[in-house]
Design an enzyme around this catalytic site. Structure first.
Site, PDB file in Angstrom:
ATOM      1  N   THR A 133       0.821  -1.211   0.000  1.00 47.31           N
ATOM      2  CA  THR A 133       0.000   0.000   0.000  1.00 47.31           C
ATOM      3  C   THR A 133       0.853   1.258   0.000  1.00 47.31           C
ATOM      4  O   THR A 133       2.009   1.240   0.447  1.00 47.31           O
ATOM      5  CB  THR A 133      -0.896  -0.007   1.261  1.00 47.31           C
ATOM      6  OG1 THR A 133      -1.519   1.252   1.396  1.00 47.31           O
ATOM      7  CG2 THR A 133      -0.099  -0.282   2.528  1.00 47.31           C
ATOM      8  N   ASP A 134       0.244   2.358  -0.457  1.00 50.53           N
ATOM      9  CA  ASP A 134       0.940   3.659  -0.382  1.00 50.53           C
ATOM     10  C   ASP A 134       1.002   4.179   1.057  1.00 50.53           C
ATOM     11  O   ASP A 134       1.766   5.098   1.355  1.00 50.53           O
ATOM     12  CB  ASP A 134       0.262   4.694  -1.294  1.00 50.53           C
ATOM     13  CG  ASP A 134      -1.209   4.971  -0.950  1.00 50.53           C
ATOM     14  OD1 ASP A 134      -1.746   4.342  -0.026  1.00 50.53           O
ATOM     15  OD2 ASP A 134      -1.809   5.837  -1.629  1.00 50.53           O
ATOM     16  N   GLU A 135       0.188   3.579   1.948  1.00 50.11           N
ATOM     17  CA  GLU A 135       0.129   4.107   3.322  1.00 50.11           C
ATOM     18  C   GLU A 135       1.442   3.924   4.075  1.00 50.11           C
ATOM     19  O   GLU A 135       1.663   4.572   5.100  1.00 50.11           O
ATOM     20  CB  GLU A 135      -1.017   3.447   4.106  1.00 50.11           C
ATOM     21  CG  GLU A 135      -2.360   3.719   3.485  1.00 50.11           C
ATOM     22  CD  GLU A 135      -3.528   3.601   4.457  1.00 50.11           C
ATOM     23  OE1 GLU A 135      -3.301   3.526   5.672  1.00 50.11           O
ATOM     24  OE2 GLU A 135      -4.668   3.588   3.968  1.00 50.11           O
ATOM     25  N   TYR A 159      -2.216  -0.446  10.992  1.00 50.11           N
ATOM     26  CA  TYR A 159      -2.303  -1.132   9.687  1.00 50.11           C
ATOM     27  C   TYR A 159      -1.068  -0.822   8.835  1.00 50.11           C
ATOM     28  O   TYR A 159      -0.385  -1.742   8.359  1.00 50.11           O
ATOM     29  CB  TYR A 159      -3.575  -0.701   8.938  1.00 50.11           C
ATOM     30  CG  TYR A 159      -3.527  -1.016   7.456  1.00 50.11           C
ATOM     31  CD1 TYR A 159      -3.540  -2.335   7.004  1.00 50.11           C
ATOM     32  CD2 TYR A 159      -3.427   0.008   6.505  1.00 50.11           C
ATOM     33  CE1 TYR A 159      -3.473  -2.625   5.645  1.00 50.11           C
ATOM     34  CE2 TYR A 159      -3.363  -0.284   5.144  1.00 50.11           C
ATOM     35  CZ  TYR A 159      -3.385  -1.596   4.719  1.00 50.11           C
ATOM     36  OH  TYR A 159      -3.307  -1.890   3.380  1.00 50.11           O
ATOM     37  N   LYS A 163       1.964  -3.271   7.461  1.00 49.48           N
ATOM     38  CA  LYS A 163       2.279  -3.474   6.041  1.00 49.48           C
ATOM     39  C   LYS A 163       3.735  -3.074   5.768  1.00 49.48           C
ATOM     40  O   LYS A 163       4.436  -3.734   4.994  1.00 49.48           O
ATOM     41  CB  LYS A 163       1.327  -2.656   5.147  1.00 49.48           C
ATOM     42  CG  LYS A 163      -0.106  -3.155   5.105  1.00 49.48           C
ATOM     43  CD  LYS A 163      -0.258  -4.550   4.502  1.00 49.48           C
ATOM     44  CE  LYS A 163      -0.040  -4.588   3.002  1.00 49.48           C
ATOM     45  NZ  LYS A 163      -0.366  -5.939   2.441  1.00 49.48           N
ATOM     46  N   TYR A 216     -15.247  11.825   8.187  1.00 51.98           N
ATOM     47  CA  TYR A 216     -14.349  12.033   9.323  1.00 51.98           C
ATOM     48  C   TYR A 216     -13.750  13.453   9.269  1.00 51.98           C
ATOM     49  O   TYR A 216     -13.263  13.883   8.204  1.00 51.98           O
ATOM     50  CB  TYR A 216     -13.184  11.043   9.302  1.00 51.98           C
ATOM     51  CG  TYR A 216     -13.566   9.570   9.437  1.00 51.98           C
ATOM     52  CD1 TYR A 216     -14.796   9.159   9.939  1.00 51.98           C
ATOM     53  CD2 TYR A 216     -12.646   8.580   9.078  1.00 51.98           C
ATOM     54  CE1 TYR A 216     -15.110   7.815  10.070  1.00 51.98           C
ATOM     55  CE2 TYR A 216     -12.947   7.232   9.209  1.00 51.98           C
ATOM     56  CZ  TYR A 216     -14.197   6.860   9.698  1.00 51.98           C
ATOM     57  OH  TYR A 216     -14.496   5.528   9.824  1.00 51.98           O
TER      58      TYR A 216
END
Ligand code: NAD
Ligand code: DAU
Length: 352
Positions: A133-135, A159, A163, A216
């Site tokens: 993921t880019d996160e 998370y 990753k 949010y």
């Protein structure tokens, strides 16, 4: 020839399996633990496909994975299996550590042992593709350059930290043991079979049900959105032509604020399923408490994948989101069946 896919009953893995079987004659073994996010209904059309072998199992089960590798002798492993929801990782990080880190470690060890026993050409041709993921890169400010593959890792949620850890393990297994790995770091996916706790499916379904559309914080966080079939195409391309040890960013060149995304969905529904009272779906938007540690902006530079492997996304955000809304309108059964008791429990926990 065979490939082993893990997590192939989830959102992206499921789309990948369906696309793969529609395009290839090659056998695909699909290992999935069927957590709350895994859904065999996604795979209903290929349940009896002669080239699809579904196995319920955990990537953390060493004996099970080793036996599967010995039995099917895949030429490649594509690892989608993960806990993938940031909000769930905030409520309960343990499963994320277990599957994303320990599970990936276990999978790497099993694959290393299997790959070490291959000979000559088979060994040289083998690939382990890790879907990430880019996160892992953390957050950007407005005006910062998008994430390149060289951006340092700065994960901010349980998370993304899990990753990031798995990416590092994959990298180390290449550098230390020579395992021919490929890693892809992709932005936010959307499209068919997306579990309705993530923003886009949640908003479509809440809108239709007359429920609040929860945003949010101020809703100005930015994500890059990629239609899931484009992600599947990128993974196929990297598997086919990626250079072992390299990482490839995958993105849609579609930066949007969350409010823009929600407005786009409302506009499509206003046209295709207007509310009975004549008001727009935007009326249902409700600003709620922000996600703790909410990353402000993700943006992906997918230029390396285009320059080196010739991949570009086919869908624009407008075409992809229209197809997505259409899919959810056309598949009420799938939605009804995934909206089980455990899903309702999650909604209560998260939104009260
Ligand atoms: P998902 O949560 O929809 O599906 C995950 C699948 O993995 C489920 O079918 C689940 O049953 C299975 N699984 C979970 N734990 C397992 C285990 N221990 N052993 C075997 N199977 C297990 O996730 P997704 O959105 O399809 O994401 C797939 C992969 O892509 C993940 O690695 C995720 O980090 C990555 N990714 C997702 C996105 C996105 O926008 N959804 C973007 C970039 C990268
Ligand atoms: O960037 C890639 C990541 O995208 C993947 O690695 C993750 O697996 C995937 O889940 C996704 O993570 P996000 O946290 O970005 O996706 P989510 O759909 O949960 O949220 C998208 C944005 O919308 C995020 O800024 C939070 C916000 N949001 C989300 C929900 C569920 C809301 O404003 N309201 C909501 O109710």
């Amino acid at each position: 020839m065979t490939i082993l896919v893990t997590g192939g009953a989830g959102f992206i893995g499921g789309n990948f399996v369906l696309d793969w079987l529609a395009r290839h004659d090659e056998k695909l073994v699909n290992l999935d633990a069927l957590t709350y996010a895994g859904n065999l209904e996604t795979l209903q059309t290929v349940a009896r496909h002669p080239q699809h072998v579904f196995v319920r199992g955990d990537i953390g089960d060493r004996d099970g994975v080793a036996a599967l590798l010995r039995q099917h002798r895949p030429r490649a492993v594509v690892n989608f299996a993960a806990e993938s929801h940031v909000d769930r990782s905030i409520h309960g990080p343990a499963d994320f550590i277990q599957t994303n880190i320990v599970g990936t470690f276990n999978l790497l060890e099993c694959v290393r042992e299997y790959w070490s026993g291959l000979d000559g050409e088979e060994r040289a041709a083998f690939r382990f593709l890790h879907v990430s993921t880019d996160e892992v890169y953390g957050t950007l400010q407005a005006g910062d350059a998008p994430f390149a593959e060289t951006h340092r890792y700065e994960p901010n949620s349980p998370y993304s930290a899990s990753k990031a850890a798995s990416d590092h393990l994959v990298r180390a297994w290449h550098h230390t043991y020579g395992l021919p790995v490929l890693t892809t770091n992709c932005s936010n996916n959307y499209g068919p079979y997306h579990f309705p706790e993530k923003l886009i499916p949640l908003v479509i379904l809440n809108a239709l049900a007359g429920k609040p559309l929860p945003i949010y914080g101020d809703g100005r966080q930015v994500r890059d959105w990629l239609y899931v079939k484009d992600h599947c195409g990128a993974i196929r391309r990297v598997l086919e032509a990626g250079v072992p040890g390299e990482t490839y960013n995958v993105g849609g060149w579609n930066e949007k604020t969350n409010l823009e995304v929600v407005h786009a969905i409302c506009a499509i529904l206003d046209r295709t399923r207007p509310r009975a009272d004549g008001l727009g779906y935007r009326e249902q938007i409700q600003f709620v408490a922000d996600r703790p540690g909410h990353d402000r902006r993700y943006a992906i530079d997918a230029g390396k994948l285009e320059r080196e492997l010739g991949w570009r996304p086919e869908e624009t955000f407008d075409s992809g989101i229209a197809k997505t809304v259409e899919w959810y309108l056309a598949n009420p059964e799938w939605i009804e069946h995934v909206s089980s008791g455990s899903y309702r429990d999650w909604l209560n926990k998260q939104y009260g």
